[in-house]
Scaffold this active site. Structure first.
Site, short mmCIF file in Angstrom:
data_model
loop_
_atom_site.label_atom_id
_atom_site.label_comp_id
_atom_site.label_asym_id
_atom_site.label_seq_id
_atom_site.Cartn_x
_atom_site.Cartn_y
_atom_site.Cartn_z
N PHE A 111 0.84 -1.20 0.00
CA PHE A 111 0.00 0.00 0.00
C PHE A 111 0.88 1.26 0.00
CE2 PHE A 111 -2.30 3.32 2.42
CZ PHE A 111 -3.26 3.58 1.45
N LYS A 161 10.14 3.30 6.29
CA LYS A 161 9.46 3.69 7.52
C LYS A 161 10.09 3.05 8.76
CE LYS A 161 4.85 3.92 9.60
NZ LYS A 161 3.42 3.57 9.43
N MET A 476 -0.26 31.44 -24.03
CA MET A 476 0.86 31.09 -24.89
C MET A 476 0.46 30.01 -25.88
SD MET A 476 3.79 32.17 -25.64
CE MET A 476 4.87 32.92 -24.42
#
Lengths: 566, 165
Positions: A111, A161, A476
């Protein structure tokens, strides 16, 4: 002293005298944020990780210090990438700290896992993945050293971590030993002597000043050389401020939207001296015809820049702090009057071109012209103001019409051309320069890319003065469509129903709007006089072009001219 | 024009990623790449063969690679004063009645047969690429099942070492 990985990060930041980090918390950096909390370390929280990277960048550009930003693993890290790439292209020193999933989960599509070191490799000067707390302090020491030395750039440190939680003896190394990295400092004196001889012999020498002069803080040396010799000087977008706009030797920016005199000077010069430039395609136009009559001398700290785009007749590799000082000493061997006498015809030629085709525009009745707005802003701004821009037409108008007086006072995404850069970079500039006026100019398109940061401005009560030149177009893009795509405005017309003033007010920022030219000055005055943050929407015509313009692939003297000369 | 580069790098995680990402990012044309341990414990030597248009491009390859923090040293091994070798293993389909023929070829090339079974044999050959190309071509008519090549490695002649000069 036994410390956790998270505490080690904070200790390292303190040893490197980091004043603030710009960051956004998340799962993989929770232990680090817990340590920030315990320590009370100054932390700036924007609303998006991309803004954290741009803010750290704006801080670094204006202060000359290394900017630090933090994000979590996966999406946190990928959101930083645009900001890192922006900094990389303009050689801005950043240390980017990202969290990574715990070591046993790396490589398993866990995850919020992304290959952050892999993704960031092509847009960083160097990067690391730290999987062992014993390596953390040394890695951060190296990261700061690499980011800030030599040709600066972003360095990313990806930290698993579990490393933040692991405990080890803290020992911050005093020195860095990297046998593959020795940034050049002093170079070949003989090459500088050769440059001095070329300069003595040249009739039409030209200094071309780039971002390297800003980054190496050598603007004072550059100014002394220019003032002493009277050699005419042009700049790249990134070199603005090194030689003040009001210096009579200064002939503006060269390149796609460069000044007429500047662009013509590159064609006529017999000695072009590039100082801290990389001869980007937006500067050279058609490469084969760039400065065809000139001997090209290239001064840069990065040997890889020499002969990359433009082949140099003489290369001077080394720190500009060495080469420009050495050059200054050598030019002083010739009396000032002698320089002036020899260069007078060339100076007069450039003045003539400037007089023939100054940067100008055609006012339109009932409209606030963007160029007029920039001129007026320039007139009303503090002399020490920092001007931050986004990317697009307004950026070029700012480059053309704002008078830059100081180095590190123009913050703009030159190399990458990142829309959405302006507002977050202005936040970083203001955080790093409390008490200094920070003005941000953006278009309606780029502003919307990171408009959530208005909320950060309000929350931190940063007195940034934001001006939006609203033409209801991606200006632009529309300019290219108008000129090169038969006026087919594919997806560039954006007549949004968003009310910018009310958007600002909703986020806690004061909102102003000006539509009539008669009210321009008073509105700008009111905005600049506000104590806190303020957004001013300036409605401009829909179809104004940035001119002069050298079409892509054309020679620099093949300009489409504009303004009063049209 | 092809050039052989000896690239000495720190033996650290991520080094090959950095080298290969740079090659791809800068659009350099790589003919072969071979990496392995060296006489120094913490140094990996990568032999790169690059195909460049001119000296400026070669200079770019060297300078850009040199900028990588983990690249310690780069030496351009010019063809005249260095030895180039490549190792190949070629699996040839071969019935017992044609073995002698193939072994003859193998001997001419000073190659070795390293494995034989009823239907195939494996031939090992080291040498310059052209020699390997030639044997591969000759073996083609017997039915080549697989070719594995290491890519070039190279070392300069004389007593000097790449880490020194």
């Amino acid at each position: 002293m036994l410390l956790s990985g998270a505490q080690i990060v904070i200790e390292c930041l303190k040893r490197e005298k980091v004043e603030f980090v710009f960051g956004y918390p998340g799962g993989a950096v929770l232990p680090l944020y817990d340590a920030f909390y315990a320590d009370g370390f100054p932390h700036i929280l924007p609303k998006h990780e991309q803004a954290a990277a741009h803010a750290a960048d704006g801080y670094a550009r204006t202060t000359g210090r290394t900017g630090v930003c933090v994000a979590t693993s996966g999406p946190g890290a990928t959101n930083l990438i645009t900001g890192i790439a922006t900094a990389y292209m303009d050689s801005i020193p950043l240390v980017v700290i990202t969290g990574q999933v715990i070591v046993p989960l790396i490589g398993r599509d866990s995850f919020q896992e992304a290959d952050t070191s892999g993704i960031s490799t092509p847009v960083t000067k160097h990067n690391y993945l730290v999987k062992d707390v014993a390596q953390l302090a040394r890695t951060l020491k190296e990261a700061f050293f690499i980011a800030g030395s030599g040709r600066p750039g972003p360095v990313l440190v990806d930290i698993a971590k579990d490393v933040f939680v692991a405990v080890t003896e803290f020992d911050y190394p005093e020195t860095v030993l990297l046998r593959g990295y020795t940034p050049p400092t002093v170079g070949d004196e003989e090459a500088v002597a050769a440059l001095a001889r070329k300069l003595q012999a040249a009739e039409k020498p030209l200094f071309f000043v780039g971002g390297g002069v800003n980054l190496s803080d050598t603007a004072a040396l550059m100014r002394e050389i220019v003032d002493y010799t009277g050699v005419p000087t042009v700049t790249s977008l990134m070199g603005y401020g090194c030689v003040a706009n009001d210096n009579p030797r200064f002939f503006g920016m060269i390149g796609m939207h460069g000044a007429y005199a500047g662009n013509l000077s590159t064609k006529a010069t017999d000695l072009l001296i590039g100082c801290g430039v990389r001869f980007d395609d937006r500067v050279t136009g058609l490469l084969e015809d760039f400065a065809v009559q000139a001997d090209i001398v290239h001064l840069d700290i990065d040997p890889a820049e020499i002969n990359k785009n433009v082949v140099a007749d003489l290369k001077i590799v080394g720190d500009l702090r060495w080469s420009l000082r050495s050059l200054l000493e050598r030019v002083r061997e010739t009396p000032r009057q002698e320089w002036r006498r020899r260069l007078r015809p060339w100076q007069e030629q450039l003045e003539l071109w400037q007089k023939e085709q100054p940067l100008s525009f055609e006012p339109r009745k009932g409209y606030v012209m963007p160029q007029a707005a920039l001129l007026e802003l320039s007139r009303l701004a503090d002399r020490r103001a920092v001007l931050v821009t986004d990317v697009g037409q307004h950026q070029m108008w700012a480059a053309q019409f704002f008078a830059f007086r100081q180095p590190r006072s123009f913050v703009t995404s030159g190399g990458l051309g990142t829309m959405g850069f302006g507002l977050p970079a202005a936040i970083g500039a203001q955080v790093g320069n409390p008490g200094r006026q920070v003005i941000c100019v953006a278009g309606d398109g780029g502003f919307m890319m990171n408009c959530q940061e208005l909320s950060t401005l309000a929350d931190l009560n940063l007195p940034v003065k934001l001006f939006i030149l609203n033409n209801r177009y991606l200006g632009m893009v529309a300019q290219w469509q108008r000129n090169f795509f038969g006026g087919r405005y594919a997806c560039s017309h954006i007549p949004t129903k968003t009310d910018f003033v009310r958007l600002a007010e909703a986020m806690g920022v004061r909102g102003l709007r000006v539509t009539e030219p008669e009210r321009l000055t008073e509105t700008l005055r009111e905005a600049l006089g506000c104590a806190g943050p303020v957004l001013t929407e300036i409605l401009i015509p829909e179809d104004e072009d940035v001119l002069p313009m050298v079409p892509a692939g054309a020679r620099l003297d093949q300009m489409i001219l504009g303004g009063m000369s049209r | 024009m092809k050039y052989t580069l000896a690239v000495l790098v720190e033996d650290k995680p991520g080094v090959l990623t950095h080298v290969s990402a740079l090659i791809s990012r800068r659009a350099f044309n790589i003919v072969s790449i071979a990496a392995g341990y060296t006489e120094e414990a913490d140094i990996t030597r990568i032999t790169l063969v690059v195909d460049v248009d001119d000296q400026y491009e070669l200079e770019q390859v060297v300078h850009q690679l040199s900028k990588l923090i983990d690249v310690v040293k780069i030496v351009v091994l010019d063809g005249t004063d260095s030895v180039h070798r490549e190792l190949a293993m070629i699996k040839v389909a071969c019935r017992p009645e044609r073995r002698a023929e193939i072994i003859n070829l193998v001997n001419v090339f000073r190659a070795h047969v390293v494995d034989v079974n009823k239907e195939a044999m494996i031939i090992e050959l080291s040498g310059e690429e052209t020699k390997i190309d030639a044997l591969c071509e000759l073996l083609g008519e017997y039915g080549v099942r697989e070719i594995v090549r290491t890519g070039r490695i190279a070392v300069s002649r004389g007593a000097g070492a790449a880490r020194e000069n």
